[in-house]
Design a protein around this motif. Structure first.
Motif, mmCIF file in Angstrom:
data_model
loop_
_atom_site.group_PDB
_atom_site.id
_atom_site.type_symbol
_atom_site.label_atom_id
_atom_site.label_comp_id
_atom_site.label_asym_id
_atom_site.label_seq_id
_atom_site.Cartn_x
_atom_site.Cartn_y
_atom_site.Cartn_z
ATOM 1 N N SER A 76 -33.782 118.884 10.008
ATOM 2 C CA SER A 76 -34.797 119.743 10.617
ATOM 3 C C SER A 76 -35.342 120.742 9.600
ATOM 4 N N LYS A 77 -34.455 121.364 8.843
ATOM 5 C CA LYS A 77 -34.884 122.334 7.829
ATOM 6 C C LYS A 77 -35.716 121.661 6.743
ATOM 7 N N ASN A 78 -35.267 120.488 6.288
ATOM 8 C CA ASN A 78 -36.003 119.779 5.244
ATOM 9 C C ASN A 78 -37.376 119.326 5.743
ATOM 10 N N THR A 79 -37.435 118.891 6.996
ATOM 11 C CA THR A 79 -38.706 118.448 7.573
ATOM 12 C C THR A 79 -39.673 119.622 7.698
ATOM 13 N N LEU A 80 -39.164 120.774 8.105
ATOM 14 C CA LEU A 80 -40.014 121.964 8.199
ATOM 15 C C LEU A 80 -40.540 122.365 6.820
ATOM 16 N N PHE A 81 -39.673 122.331 5.832
ATOM 17 C CA PHE A 81 -40.080 122.671 4.469
ATOM 18 C C PHE A 81 -41.192 121.741 3.987
ATOM 19 N N GLN A 82 -41.045 120.428 4.253
ATOM 20 C CA GLN A 82 -42.051 119.468 3.823
ATOM 21 C C GLN A 82 -43.346 119.656 4.600
ATOM 22 N N ALA A 83 -43.241 119.971 5.891
ATOM 23 C CA ALA A 83 -44.435 120.207 6.705
ATOM 24 C C ALA A 83 -45.230 121.389 6.158
ATOM 25 N N LYS A 84 -44.527 122.475 5.830
ATOM 26 C CA LYS A 84 -45.196 123.663 5.303
ATOM 27 C C LYS A 84 -45.830 123.378 3.942
ATOM 28 N N LYS A 85 -45.116 122.606 3.137
ATOM 29 C CA LYS A 85 -45.647 122.257 1.819
ATOM 30 C C LYS A 85 -46.936 121.455 1.958
ATOM 31 N N ASN A 86 -46.938 120.475 2.860
ATOM 32 C CA ASN A 86 -48.134 119.656 3.060
ATOM 33 C C ASN A 86 -49.287 120.475 3.643
ATOM 34 N N LEU A 87 -48.965 121.364 4.589
ATOM 35 C CA LEU A 87 -50.005 122.217 5.165
ATOM 36 C C LEU A 87 -50.604 123.128 4.101
ATOM 37 N N ARG A 88 -49.754 123.668 3.252
ATOM 38 C CA ARG A 88 -50.237 124.560 2.203
ATOM 39 C C ARG A 88 -51.188 123.828 1.260
ATOM 40 N N LEU A 89 -50.846 122.578 0.919
ATOM 41 C CA LEU A 89 -51.706 121.790 0.032
ATOM 42 C C LEU A 89 -53.056 121.497 0.682
ATOM 43 N N MET A 90 -53.037 121.261 2.011
ATOM 44 C CA MET A 90 -54.286 120.942 2.712
ATOM 45 C C MET A 90 -55.145 122.172 2.966
ATOM 46 N N LEU A 91 -54.515 123.339 3.113
ATOM 47 C CA LEU A 91 -55.253 124.530 3.526
ATOM 48 C C LEU A 91 -55.654 125.441 2.384
ATOM 49 N N GLU A 92 -54.932 125.369 1.256
ATOM 50 C CA GLU A 92 -55.304 126.229 0.142
ATOM 51 C C GLU A 92 -56.614 125.755 -0.463
ATOM 52 N N PRO A 93 -57.578 126.658 -0.673
ATOM 53 C CA PRO A 93 -58.854 126.250 -1.272
ATOM 54 C C PRO A 93 -58.653 125.805 -2.712
ATOM 55 N N PRO A 94 -59.369 124.756 -3.141
ATOM 56 C CA PRO A 94 -59.223 124.293 -4.538
ATOM 57 C C PRO A 94 -59.707 125.356 -5.515
ATOM 58 N N ARG A 95 -59.006 125.468 -6.607
ATOM 59 C CA ARG A 95 -59.408 126.441 -7.615
ATOM 60 C C ARG A 95 -60.629 125.933 -8.368
ATOM 61 N N SER A 96 -61.602 126.805 -8.518
ATOM 62 C CA SER A 96 -62.826 126.424 -9.237
ATOM 63 C C SER A 96 -62.561 126.442 -10.725
ATOM 64 N N SER A 97 -63.317 125.656 -11.448
ATOM 65 C CA SER A 97 -63.141 125.601 -12.900
ATOM 66 C C SER A 97 -63.460 126.950 -13.541
ATOM 67 N N ALA A 98 -64.400 127.689 -12.900
ATOM 68 C CA ALA A 98 -64.759 128.990 -13.459
ATOM 69 C C ALA A 98 -63.608 129.971 -13.334
ATOM 70 N N ALA A 99 -62.914 129.894 -12.169
ATOM 71 C CA ALA A 99 -61.785 130.801 -11.957
ATOM 72 C C ALA A 99 -60.634 130.453 -12.886
#
Length: 226
Positions: free
Chosen positions: A200-223
């Motif tokens: 359960s803990k490992n699944t939650l960790f993976q879920a959060k990791k995947n959500l973070r990857l999907m929700l974090e805005p991509p970094r622009s090349s200028a930034a």
């Protein structure tokens, strides 16, 4: 699965995701030499409620519904996506509990057993709905599917979260909802989903990791160049 219509506010759930796995402290029955009085009382009430239901006392079922009906509907709504299906799932769950109460052996708490029946009922409803959609798709001509636009009254973040959750695996989505939205402990989730606490803990960790990857805005090349 489409948008899910989460029944509870998210607030700072996602912003707290970078924390390390296992940093949320779970209540321990061995702290200070044994379980707390609150835990003892909860266990006693759980056992008393199970015994009353097993004896056929309808007032016990009424008490179960009064205490947990709203939370059960909330959970079912988060799993199924709409209040009508959630209401049906909860009613079906209470019928199943009444029919199968004799099979309850106390290997888990009565409430954990009840919620496990609810989750399995939601799974059955979800599979039935998918089968009906497949049949309907086979009987009709295929047309391009357009992603629904978020209504103006819904915050963009909420819609983004719902779509991101829909892309998780079933286990990741369910563990995330049970832990972060419904507030269950990993020990309870393990009993409901028939998995270990570690899983359960490992699944939650993976879920959060995947959500973070999907929700974090991509970094622009200028930034990145700064």
């Amino acid at each position: 699965m489409g948008t899910m219509g989460l029944a509870l506010p998210w607030k700072a759930r996602i912003s707290s995701m970078p924390r390390e796995r296992g940093t949320r402290v779970e209540p321990s029955e061995h702290f200070a030499g044994g379980p707390s009085p609150a835990v003892v009382n909860a266990l006693s009430e759980d056992a008393a409620l199970a015994a009353a239901c097993r004896s056929g006392d309808l007032r016990a079922y009424e008490r179960l519904y009064a205490m947990h009906g709203a939370r059960m509907k909330n959970l079912a709504r988060n799993v199924l996506g709409n209040p009508i299906d959630a209401e049906d799932a909860v009613q079906e769950t209470f019928l199943k509990v009444q029919r199968s109460i004799a099979s309850f052996r106390g290997q888990s708490s009565f409430l954990t057993w009840t919620y496990r029946i609810l989750i399995n009922t939601c799974y059955d409803a979800r599979r039935s709905r998918l089968r009906k959609k497949e049949v309907a798709s086979d009987d009709s001509e295929e047309t391009p599917r357009h992603e629904p636009r978020a209504p103006g009254a819904h915050p963009a973040l909420r819609m983004a979260l719902e779509r991101a959750l829909a892309k998780l695996t079933q286990h990741q989505r369910d563990v995330f909802l049970l832990y972060e939205v419904e507030g269950f402990r990993h020990a309870e989730i393990a009993g409901m989903l028939e998995m270990t606490e570690t899983a359960s803990k490992n699944t939650l960790f993976q879920a959060k990791k995947n959500l973070r990857l999907m929700l974090e805005p991509p970094r622009s090349s200028a930034a990145e160049a700064r």
